[in-house]
Design a protein around this motif. Structure first.
Motif, short mmCIF file in Angstrom:
data_model
loop_
_atom_site.label_atom_id
_atom_site.label_comp_id
_atom_site.label_asym_id
_atom_site.label_seq_id
_atom_site.Cartn_x
_atom_site.Cartn_y
_atom_site.Cartn_z
N VAL A 246 0.84 -1.21 0.00
CA VAL A 246 0.00 0.00 0.00
C VAL A 246 0.88 1.25 0.00
O VAL A 246 0.61 2.21 -0.73
CB VAL A 246 -0.97 -0.01 1.19
N ALA A 247 1.93 1.26 0.79
CA ALA A 247 2.81 2.43 0.88
C ALA A 247 3.46 2.75 -0.47
O ALA A 247 3.78 3.89 -0.75
CB ALA A 247 3.88 2.20 1.93
N ALA A 248 3.62 1.75 -1.32
CA ALA A 248 4.26 1.93 -2.62
C ALA A 248 3.29 2.41 -3.70
O ALA A 248 3.72 2.76 -4.80
CB ALA A 248 4.93 0.63 -3.06
N ILE A 249 2.00 2.43 -3.40
CA ILE A 249 1.01 2.83 -4.40
C ILE A 249 1.06 4.34 -4.60
O ILE A 249 1.10 5.12 -3.64
CB ILE A 249 -0.42 2.40 -3.97
N GLU A 250 1.05 4.76 -5.86
CA GLU A 250 1.06 6.18 -6.18
C GLU A 250 -0.15 6.85 -5.55
O GLU A 250 -1.27 6.33 -5.61
CB GLU A 250 1.03 6.38 -7.70
N GLY A 251 0.07 7.97 -4.93
CA GLY A 251 -1.03 8.71 -4.29
C GLY A 251 -1.08 8.52 -2.78
O GLY A 251 -1.73 9.29 -2.09
N VAL A 252 -0.39 7.52 -2.24
CA VAL A 252 -0.35 7.30 -0.79
C VAL A 252 0.83 8.10 -0.25
O VAL A 252 1.98 7.84 -0.59
CB VAL A 252 -0.19 5.80 -0.44
N SER A 253 0.54 9.11 0.57
CA SER A 253 1.62 9.94 1.10
C SER A 253 2.11 9.45 2.45
O SER A 253 3.25 9.71 2.81
CB SER A 253 1.19 11.40 1.21
N HIS A 254 1.28 8.78 3.22
CA HIS A 254 1.65 8.24 4.52
C HIS A 254 0.98 6.88 4.66
O HIS A 254 -0.18 6.72 4.26
CB HIS A 254 1.14 9.12 5.67
N CYS A 255 1.66 5.94 5.27
CA CYS A 255 1.07 4.63 5.51
C CYS A 255 1.61 4.11 6.84
O CYS A 255 2.82 4.08 7.04
CB CYS A 255 1.42 3.67 4.37
N TYR A 256 0.69 3.77 7.75
CA TYR A 256 1.08 3.37 9.10
C TYR A 256 0.32 2.13 9.55
O TYR A 256 -0.84 1.96 9.21
CB TYR A 256 0.71 4.46 10.12
N ARG A 257 0.96 1.35 10.39
CA ARG A 257 0.26 0.30 11.12
C ARG A 257 -0.03 0.88 12.50
O ARG A 257 0.85 1.46 13.13
CB ARG A 257 1.15 -0.94 11.26
N ARG A 258 -1.26 0.71 12.97
CA ARG A 258 -1.68 1.24 14.26
C ARG A 258 -2.42 0.15 15.03
O ARG A 258 -3.03 -0.73 14.43
CB ARG A 258 -2.60 2.45 14.09
N PRO A 259 -2.41 0.24 16.36
CA PRO A 259 -3.14 -0.78 17.13
C PRO A 259 -4.65 -0.59 17.01
O PRO A 259 -5.15 0.53 16.87
CB PRO A 259 -2.67 -0.53 18.57
N ARG A 260 -5.33 -1.70 17.07
CA ARG A 260 -6.80 -1.68 17.11
C ARG A 260 -7.24 -1.25 18.51
O ARG A 260 -6.50 -1.46 19.48
CB ARG A 260 -7.35 -3.07 16.83
N HIS A 261 -8.44 -0.70 18.62
CA HIS A 261 -9.04 -0.39 19.92
C HIS A 261 -10.44 -0.97 19.91
O HIS A 261 -11.43 -0.26 19.71
CB HIS A 261 -9.02 1.12 20.19
N LEU A 262 -10.47 -2.28 20.10
CA LEU A 262 -11.73 -3.01 20.06
C LEU A 262 -12.55 -2.75 21.31
O LEU A 262 -12.00 -2.48 22.36
CB LEU A 262 -11.45 -4.51 19.90
N PRO A 263 -13.87 -2.76 21.23
CA PRO A 263 -14.66 -3.17 20.08
C PRO A 263 -15.01 -2.01 19.14
O PRO A 263 -15.63 -2.21 18.11
CB PRO A 263 -15.94 -3.72 20.71
N HIS A 264 -14.59 -0.79 19.48
CA HIS A 264 -15.06 0.39 18.74
C HIS A 264 -14.21 0.76 17.54
O HIS A 264 -14.69 1.44 16.64
CB HIS A 264 -15.15 1.59 19.68
#
Length: 194
Positions: free
Chosen positions: A109-127
């Motif tokens: 995804v980070a390599a796709i043209e048009g993506v300026s930022h790409c991050y992995r973030r923790p989930r905050h379940l259930p919301h």
């Protein structure tokens, strides 16, 4: 051009202590102070900074490269103002992606043209089930939605859900700033040359 200084992984201490602990001398500190709000937009930015701190442009570049190698400067990069360039539809896409595939898919995804930022973030379940974030910029929401569809196809069956969160206002973006004044008087510069 933007200069990001002192990585956030450093313990929280006074800015001067943090950078001095990494071996900054007075000239390095002057370079950081002169560039932390951005490099001058001139044909020779290194020379302009050098004139401000009292050294050659070549020495500014050499010192900045050394500070980057030592982790004091994280990066030197262009930071465009998307709104002024006509990209008024800015959407943070958030994706609920299979954790077993997120590392590989995040790189794709980070390599796709048009993506300026790409991050992995923790989930905050259930919301909040989203664990992959990718920023998209477009001249319209329709353009951002087309870009998001490209990401959706790339993620395939590994993606369970997604949303697009559009920017509603511009926030001031700055990195860490050292306290102090820019070196611009002759007495200060003369003292740094020795």
């Amino acid at each position: 051009m933007s200069v990001s200084t002192c990585p956030s992984s450093t313990p929280i201490v006074d800015d001067a202590q943090r950078c001095d602990a990494r071996g900054l001398d007075a000239v390095d500190r002057a370079i950081v102070l002169a560039t932390q709000a951005g490099l001058p937009l001139v044909p020779d930015p290194w020379g302009a900074v050098g004139r401000e701190v009292g050294i050659s442009g070549a020495e500014v570049l050499e010192r900045m490269q050394a500070m980057q190698a030592n982790g004091v400067i994280r990066r030197v990069a262009a930071v465009p103002n998307h709104y002024r360039l006509g990209y008024v539809a800015n959407g943070m896409t958030v994706w609920d992606v299979d954790d077993m595939q997120i590392e590989r898919l995040g790189r794709e995804v980070a390599a796709i043209e048009g993506v300026s930022h790409c991050y992995r973030r923790p989930r905050h379940l259930p919301h909040w089930p989203y664990n992959l974030f990718a920023m998209l910029h477009g001249r319209s929401r329709e353009e951002v939605e087309r870009q998001a569809e490209v990401l959706r196809r790339r993620l395939g069956d590994a993606c369970r859900d997604h949303r697009i969160l559009y920017s509603s206002r511009i926030l001031k973006k700055t990195g860490l700033r050292l306290a102090g004044k820019r070196p611009n008087d002759a007495a200060t510069n003369a003292g740094r040359r020795s």
